[in-house]
Design a protein around this motif. Structure first.
Motif, PDB file in Angstrom:
ATOM      1  N   ALA A 110       0.827  -1.210   0.000  1.00 62.55           N
ATOM      2  CA  ALA A 110       0.000   0.000   0.000  1.00 62.55           C
ATOM      3  C   ALA A 110       0.864   1.264   0.000  1.00 62.55           C
ATOM      4  N   ARG A 111       2.131   1.114   0.445  1.00 64.24           N
ATOM      5  CA  ARG A 111       3.066   2.242   0.450  1.00 64.24           C
ATOM      6  C   ARG A 111       3.951   2.259  -0.797  1.00 64.24           C
ATOM      7  N   GLY A 112       3.721   1.293  -1.702  1.00 64.26           N
ATOM      8  CA  GLY A 112       4.463   1.293  -2.950  1.00 64.26           C
ATOM      9  C   GLY A 112       5.563   0.266  -3.066  1.00 64.26           C
ATOM     10  N   THR A 113       5.712  -0.617  -2.067  1.00 65.02           N
ATOM     11  CA  THR A 113       6.759  -1.645  -2.105  1.00 65.02           C
ATOM     12  C   THR A 113       6.165  -2.986  -2.496  1.00 65.02           C
ATOM     13  N   ARG A 114       6.613  -3.531  -3.626  1.00 62.98           N
ATOM     14  CA  ARG A 114       6.159  -4.847  -4.076  1.00 62.98           C
ATOM     15  C   ARG A 114       7.284  -5.847  -3.873  1.00 62.98           C
ATOM     16  N   LEU A 115       6.988  -6.930  -3.174  1.00 63.32           N
ATOM     17  CA  LEU A 115       7.995  -7.947  -2.900  1.00 63.32           C
ATOM     18  C   LEU A 115       8.331  -8.748  -4.158  1.00 63.32           C
ATOM     19  N   LEU A 116       9.528  -9.333  -4.152  1.00 65.09           N
ATOM     20  CA  LEU A 116       9.870 -10.301  -5.194  1.00 65.09           C
ATOM     21  C   LEU A 116       8.985 -11.535  -5.060  1.00 65.09           C
ATOM     22  N   SER A 117       8.777 -11.969  -3.820  1.00 60.64           N
ATOM     23  CA  SER A 117       7.958 -13.143  -3.555  1.00 60.64           C
ATOM     24  C   SER A 117       7.612 -13.199  -2.080  1.00 60.64           C
ATOM     25  N   LEU A 118       6.517 -13.859  -1.773  1.00 64.77           N
ATOM     26  CA  LEU A 118       6.100 -14.096  -0.398  1.00 64.77           C
ATOM     27  C   LEU A 118       6.025 -15.602  -0.192  1.00 64.77           C
ATOM     28  N   PHE A 119       6.898 -16.121   0.686  1.00 65.06           N
ATOM     29  CA  PHE A 119       6.937 -17.548   0.996  1.00 65.06           C
ATOM     30  C   PHE A 119       6.195 -17.778   2.310  1.00 65.06           C
ATOM     31  N   VAL A 120       5.113 -18.554   2.258  1.00 67.10           N
ATOM     32  CA  VAL A 120       4.299 -18.807   3.452  1.00 67.10           C
ATOM     33  C   VAL A 120       4.388 -20.293   3.779  1.00 67.10           C
ATOM     34  N   SER A 121       4.921 -20.605   4.942  1.00 67.98           N
ATOM     35  CA  SER A 121       5.235 -21.985   5.311  1.00 67.98           C
ATOM     36  C   SER A 121       4.389 -22.457   6.495  1.00 67.98           C
ATOM     37  N   GLY A 122       3.838 -23.657   6.376  1.00 68.91           N
ATOM     38  CA  GLY A 122       3.152 -24.276   7.501  1.00 68.91           C
ATOM     39  C   GLY A 122       1.996 -23.476   8.049  1.00 68.91           C
ATOM     40  N   ARG A 123       1.244 -22.836   7.148  1.00 68.34           N
ATOM     41  CA  ARG A 123       0.149 -21.984   7.620  1.00 68.34           C
ATOM     42  C   ARG A 123      -1.021 -22.005   6.636  1.00 68.34           C
ATOM     43  N   ARG A 124      -2.206 -22.155   7.169  1.00 74.52           N
ATOM     44  CA  ARG A 124      -3.400 -22.060   6.341  1.00 74.52           C
ATOM     45  C   ARG A 124      -3.556 -20.634   5.817  1.00 74.52           C
ATOM     46  N   ALA A 125      -4.267 -20.483   4.716  1.00 75.86           N
ATOM     47  CA  ALA A 125      -4.525 -19.155   4.176  1.00 75.86           C
ATOM     48  C   ALA A 125      -5.402 -18.360   5.137  1.00 75.86           C
ATOM     49  N   PRO A 126      -5.312 -17.050   5.102  1.00 80.77           N
ATOM     50  CA  PRO A 126      -6.084 -16.232   6.048  1.00 80.77           C
ATOM     51  C   PRO A 126      -7.590 -16.486   6.020  1.00 80.77           C
ATOM     52  N   SER A 127      -8.122 -16.834   4.846  1.00 79.67           N
ATOM     53  CA  SER A 127      -9.561 -17.028   4.728  1.00 79.67           C
ATOM     54  C   SER A 127     -10.009 -18.452   5.058  1.00 79.67           C
ATOM     55  N   ALA A 128      -9.077 -19.364   5.318  1.00 79.93           N
ATOM     56  CA  ALA A 128      -9.443 -20.744   5.654  1.00 79.93           C
ATOM     57  C   ALA A 128     -10.150 -20.770   7.010  1.00 79.93           C
ATOM     58  N   PRO A 129     -11.258 -21.486   7.127  1.00 67.94           N
ATOM     59  CA  PRO A 129     -11.991 -21.515   8.400  1.00 67.94           C
ATOM     60  C   PRO A 129     -11.168 -22.185   9.504  1.00 67.94           C
ATOM     61  N   HIS A 130     -11.287 -21.650  10.707  1.00 69.61           N
ATOM     62  CA  HIS A 130     -10.581 -22.240  11.839  1.00 69.61           C
ATOM     63  C   HIS A 130     -11.225 -21.789  13.137  1.00 69.61           C
ATOM     64  N   ASP A 131     -11.038 -22.576  14.169  1.00 72.80           N
ATOM     65  CA  ASP A 131     -11.526 -22.217  15.510  1.00 72.80           C
ATOM     66  C   ASP A 131     -10.616 -22.892  16.522  1.00 72.80           C
ATOM     67  N   GLU A 132      -9.514 -22.224  16.842  1.00 75.51           N
ATOM     68  CA  GLU A 132      -8.529 -22.765  17.773  1.00 75.51           C
ATOM     69  C   GLU A 132      -8.453 -21.876  19.012  1.00 75.51           C
ATOM     70  N   ARG A 133      -8.376 -22.512  20.198  1.00 74.56           N
ATOM     71  CA  ARG A 133      -8.354 -21.751  21.452  1.00 74.56           C
ATOM     72  C   ARG A 133      -7.318 -22.314  22.412  1.00 74.56           C
ATOM     73  N   VAL A 134      -6.208 -22.777  21.865  1.00 69.37           N
ATOM     74  CA  VAL A 134      -5.166 -23.338  22.720  1.00 69.37           C
ATOM     75  C   VAL A 134      -4.655 -22.293  23.704  1.00 69.37           C
ATOM     76  N   HIS A 135      -4.624 -21.035  23.291  1.00 59.51           N
ATOM     77  CA  HIS A 135      -4.088 -19.975  24.158  1.00 59.51           C
ATOM     78  C   HIS A 135      -4.919 -19.773  25.419  1.00 59.51           C
ATOM     79  N   GLU A 136      -6.153 -20.278  25.431  1.00 59.32           N
ATOM     80  CA  GLU A 136      -7.015 -20.132  26.596  1.00 59.32           C
ATOM     81  C   GLU A 136      -6.838 -21.280  27.601  1.00 59.32           C
ATOM     82  N   LYS A 137      -6.075 -22.300  27.218  1.00 58.45           N
ATOM     83  CA  LYS A 137      -5.906 -23.473  28.075  1.00 58.45           C
ATOM     84  C   LYS A 137      -4.789 -23.249  29.088  1.00 58.45           C
ATOM     85  N   GLY A 138      -4.649 -24.179  30.014  1.00 54.55           N
ATOM     86  CA  GLY A 138      -3.616 -24.084  31.035  1.00 54.55           C
ATOM     87  C   GLY A 138      -2.225 -24.288  30.463  1.00 54.55           C
TER      88      GLY A 138
END
Length: 248
Positions: A110-138
């Motif tokens: 948005a500020r005018g910088t375009r990357l050569l590439s974006l490598f995304v590893s071991g992660r679902r896409a932002p729009s993939a459905p999920h419901d995780e609450r591990v952070h709320e556990k002990g």
């Protein structure tokens, strides 16, 4: 909460390479730190200079409060990294770091910088459905999840002193990662390369393929044998891919 914008606090250059033809900014996983990417930096220098992001609340930033909101982290890192992305640059993020890398890439574009590439590893896409609450556990349940994913030596996490040091940042990161959700808006125009392990319990192939919807610049999916931390066993192959793409 005041968060520093001093680049020297956020970025680690393990092998400075002022004559490099490209830079690679690496974003660690939840509970991770910049030092995770030291081997990547060593392997790619001096042709590619690696900048590893250090989040607050760990290693040499352990006295700072961790940030539990991924959007806040993305805003701060966009401000920090804008001066580091004047030349050819790519991003690599693993797990939570992949979501963060994407959000920082959106802000920089948005500020005018375009990357050569974006490598995304071991992660679902932002729009993939999920419901995780591990952070709320002990604490025990949170550490059990970390052990299940295999990214950290279980014996280390059984040490009481180490547990007390890592738990605040770990819980904060899990909260940031699990509560992150896609906010509609401009995405990116650089190519996205998704990398996953074929037995990763955190991301399916279908989840990873949804990354294609977040760019107008082309998409690839690379699959390796292994789980969430497949890249520990296939470091040479992943580094080889990065070297090949950034050397073009």
């Amino acid at each position: 909460m005041t968060i520093s914008l001093d680049a020297s606090e956020w970025v680690r250059r393990f092998h400075p390479a002022p004559s490099a033809t490209a830079r690679l900014v690496c974003f660690p996983h939840a509970g991770g730190s910049a030092s995770y990417f030291h081997p990547v930096s060593a392997a790619l220098a001096p042709a590619v200079e690696v900048l590893a992001v250090q989040y607050p609340g760990r290693q040499d930033r352990h006295t700072e409060a961790p940030v539990d909101d991924l959007f806040v982290l993305a805003d701060r890192l966009a401000d920090v990294l804008v001066a580091e992305t004047a030349g050819p640059v790519a991003f690599f993020g693993h797990s939570m770091g992949a979501s963060l890398a994407f959000e920082v890439a959106r802000r920089l574009e948005a500020r005018g910088t375009r990357l050569l590439s974006l490598f995304v590893s071991g992660r679902r896409a932002p729009s993939a459905p999920h419901d995780e609450r591990v952070h709320e556990k002990g604490d025990d349940a949170l550490l059990a999840e970390v052990k299940r994913l295999g990214g950290t030596d279980a014996a280390i996490l059984d040490d009481e002193d180490i547990r007390s040091l890592v738990l605040p940042a770990l819980r904060s990161d899990y909260k940031a990662a699990e509560l992150y959700h896609y906010r509609p808006g401009p995405d990116v125009s650089c190519p996205i390369v998704a990398l996953i392990g074929d037995s990763d319990p955190k991301v399916t192939e279908a989840d990873a393929r949804l990354w294609a919807e977040r760019t107008s610049g082309g998409f690839e999916l690379k699959t390796y044998p292994g789980g969430h931390f497949y890249l520990n066993d296939h470091a040479a192959a992943v580094i080889g891919l990065l070297a090949e793409r950034l050397g073009r």
